[in-house]
Design an enzyme around this catalytic site. Structure first.
Site, PDB file in Angstrom:
ATOM      1  N   GLU A  48       0.773  -1.102   0.032  1.00 29.19           N
ATOM      2  CA  GLU A  48       0.005   0.109   0.169  1.00 29.19           C
ATOM      3  C   GLU A  48       0.824   1.338  -0.025  1.00 29.19           C
ATOM      4  O   GLU A  48       1.545   1.534   1.015  1.00 29.19           O
ATOM      5  CB  GLU A  48      -0.915  -0.148   1.410  1.00 29.19           C
ATOM      6  CG  GLU A  48      -2.288   0.735   1.014  1.00 29.19           C
ATOM      7  CD  GLU A  48      -2.817   0.391  -0.109  1.00 29.19           C
ATOM      8  OE1 GLU A  48      -3.284  -0.983  -0.331  1.00 29.19           O
ATOM      9  OE2 GLU A  48      -3.347   1.293  -0.831  1.00 29.19           O
ATOM     10  N   CYS A  79       4.228  -2.383  -8.375  1.00 29.67           N
ATOM     11  CA  CYS A  79       3.040  -2.029  -7.941  1.00 29.67           C
ATOM     12  C   CYS A  79       3.053  -0.708  -7.015  1.00 29.67           C
ATOM     13  O   CYS A  79       3.328   0.277  -7.642  1.00 29.67           O
ATOM     14  CB  CYS A  79       2.418  -3.323  -7.172  1.00 29.67           C
ATOM     15  SG  CYS A  79       0.609  -3.133  -7.438  1.00 29.67           S
ATOM     16  N   ILE A 133      -2.596  -6.819  -8.944  1.00 31.45           N
ATOM     17  CA  ILE A 133      -3.294  -6.733  -7.570  1.00 31.45           C
ATOM     18  C   ILE A 133      -3.852  -5.258  -7.256  1.00 31.45           C
ATOM     19  O   ILE A 133      -2.842  -4.636  -6.947  1.00 31.45           O
ATOM     20  CB  ILE A 133      -2.756  -7.215  -6.669  1.00 31.45           C
ATOM     21  CG1 ILE A 133      -2.428  -9.024  -6.853  1.00 31.45           C
ATOM     22  CG2 ILE A 133      -3.665  -7.236  -5.230  1.00 31.45           C
ATOM     23  CD1 ILE A 133      -1.605  -9.583  -5.815  1.00 31.45           C
ATOM     24  N   ARG A 134      -4.974  -4.685  -7.635  1.00 31.89           N
ATOM     25  CA  ARG A 134      -5.451  -3.508  -7.400  1.00 31.89           C
ATOM     26  C   ARG A 134      -4.300  -2.425  -7.897  1.00 31.89           C
ATOM     27  O   ARG A 134      -3.602  -1.549  -7.220  1.00 31.89           O
ATOM     28  CB  ARG A 134      -5.706  -3.137  -5.984  1.00 31.89           C
ATOM     29  CG  ARG A 134      -6.865  -3.992  -5.272  1.00 31.89           C
ATOM     30  CD  ARG A 134      -7.402  -3.784  -4.127  1.00 31.89           C
ATOM     31  NE  ARG A 134      -6.288  -3.867  -3.077  1.00 31.89           N
ATOM     32  CZ  ARG A 134      -5.787  -2.713  -2.566  1.00 31.89           C
ATOM     33  NH1 ARG A 134      -6.077  -1.395  -2.719  1.00 31.89           N
ATOM     34  NH2 ARG A 134      -4.773  -3.156  -1.513  1.00 31.89           N
ATOM     35  N   HIS A 169       3.077  -7.804 -10.248  1.00 31.95           N
ATOM     36  CA  HIS A 169       4.010  -8.528  -9.337  1.00 31.95           C
ATOM     37  C   HIS A 169       4.815  -9.646  -9.809  1.00 31.95           C
ATOM     38  O   HIS A 169       4.339 -10.774  -9.545  1.00 31.95           O
ATOM     39  CB  HIS A 169       3.061  -9.055  -8.170  1.00 31.95           C
ATOM     40  CG  HIS A 169       2.480  -7.991  -7.356  1.00 31.95           C
ATOM     41  ND1 HIS A 169       3.013  -7.430  -6.108  1.00 31.95           N
ATOM     42  CD2 HIS A 169       1.081  -7.178  -7.434  1.00 31.95           C
ATOM     43  CE1 HIS A 169       2.189  -6.493  -5.808  1.00 31.95           C
ATOM     44  NE2 HIS A 169       1.225  -6.391  -6.281  1.00 31.95           N
ATOM     45  N   GLU A 171       7.219 -11.221  -8.324  1.00 39.35           N
ATOM     46  CA  GLU A 171       7.821 -11.949  -7.193  1.00 39.35           C
ATOM     47  C   GLU A 171       6.641 -13.079  -6.967  1.00 39.35           C
ATOM     48  O   GLU A 171       6.784 -13.934  -6.169  1.00 39.35           O
ATOM     49  CB  GLU A 171       7.948 -11.152  -6.042  1.00 39.35           C
ATOM     50  CG  GLU A 171       6.913 -10.565  -5.210  1.00 39.35           C
ATOM     51  CD  GLU A 171       6.092  -9.213  -6.071  1.00 39.35           C
ATOM     52  OE1 GLU A 171       6.369  -8.939  -7.043  1.00 39.35           O
ATOM     53  OE2 GLU A 171       5.273  -8.741  -5.399  1.00 39.35           O
TER      54      GLU A 171
HETATM   55  N1  GLN Z   1      -3.098  -0.129  -4.790  1.00 39.73           N
HETATM   56  C1  GLN Z   1      -2.017   0.025  -3.821  1.00 39.73           C
HETATM   57  C2  GLN Z   1      -1.737   1.412  -3.883  1.00 39.73           C
HETATM   58  O1  GLN Z   1      -2.171   2.210  -4.271  1.00 39.73           O
HETATM   59  C3  GLN Z   1      -1.008  -0.903  -4.787  1.00 39.73           C
HETATM   60  C4  GLN Z   1      -1.337  -2.327  -4.759  1.00 39.73           C
HETATM   61  C5  GLN Z   1      -0.251  -3.367  -4.913  1.00 39.73           C
HETATM   62  O2  GLN Z   1       1.061  -2.960  -4.626  1.00 39.73           O
HETATM   63  N2  GLN Z   1      -0.450  -4.521  -5.121  1.00 39.73           N
HETATM   64  O3  GLN Z   1      -0.619   1.513  -3.347  1.00 39.73           O
END
Ligand code: GLN
Length: 192
Positions: A48, A79, A133-134, A169, A171
């Site tokens: 995050e 990400c 992922i998001r 990702h 990893e």
């Molecule tokens: N949604 C996250 C962000 O805004 C990033 C998601 C992730 O690292 N898988 O930081």
């Protein structure tokens, strides 16, 4: 060669596992003093970005890390890591390192249905698995930024000098090629 993995929040253990599989030594960056260790490259993991950015500032690690990146330390950012590097975030006023001249959009695929898997071409490597992922995507890049992968019409991986950054990702999948590519960049910079 030693790689430092930012380990304040997020998917750092998975990067460490991948480095371990490649036989690369690593250290963790959890607190300010850890930044005094000797290392040749840095991994900024997913997680995050808001939490990571806040922790880096609270732990007083932010300025030193930014300086190391600006001074040419190779970085692999995935990400949330990409968001930390980006010069601007289209849908967020927060600012982090701003060392990578791109504009990103956070949670660009939607919050709920934002996780998916594809196999796509990555420049110089070939087709590789990509787990999102998001994830953010890269909305625009400045001159000098090399586009390495797109998912449909969106840019999802770039390189700019010492910085290799992507929305997905590597990893989390078995494929080791992104980490190997990063190791090559680290080697390239350490003989400069
Ligand atoms: N949604 C996250 C962000 O805004 C990033 C998601 C992730 O690292 N898988 O930081």
């Amino acid at each position: 060669m030693v790689i430092a993995v930012l380990a304040v929040q997020g998917a750092f253990a998975e990067h460490e596992k991948m480095l371990g599989r490649l036989g690369i030594s690593f250290v963790e960056l959890r607190k300010k003093e850890d930044l005094l260790q000797k290392y040749d490259g840095i991994v900024l993991p997913g997680g995050e970005s808001t939490v990571q950015g806040k922790l880096l500032k609270e732990l007083d690690m932010f300025d030193t890390l930014k300086q190391q990146i600006q001074d040419g330390m190779p970085v692999l950012a995935t990400c949330a890591g990409l968001i930390l590097l980006a010069e601007s975030i289209e849908n967020d006023d927060r600012e982090y390192f701003k060392t990578l001249p791109v504009t990103v959009k956070r949670n660009a695929y939607g919050r709920q249905l934002g996780s998916f898997y594809v196999e796509q071409e990555f420049k110089g490597i070939g087709v590789i698995p990509m787990t999102f992922i998001r994830a953010p995507y890269i909305e625009s890049v400045s001159e000098g930024v090399e586009i390495l992968a797109k998912e449909k019409e969106h840019i999802v991986a770039v390189r700019y000098e010492n910085q290799l950054a992507m929305s997905f990702h590597p990893e989390l999948d078995e494929d080791e090629q992104i980490h190997k590519y990063f190791v090559e960049i680290v080697q390239e910079y350490s003989i400069k």
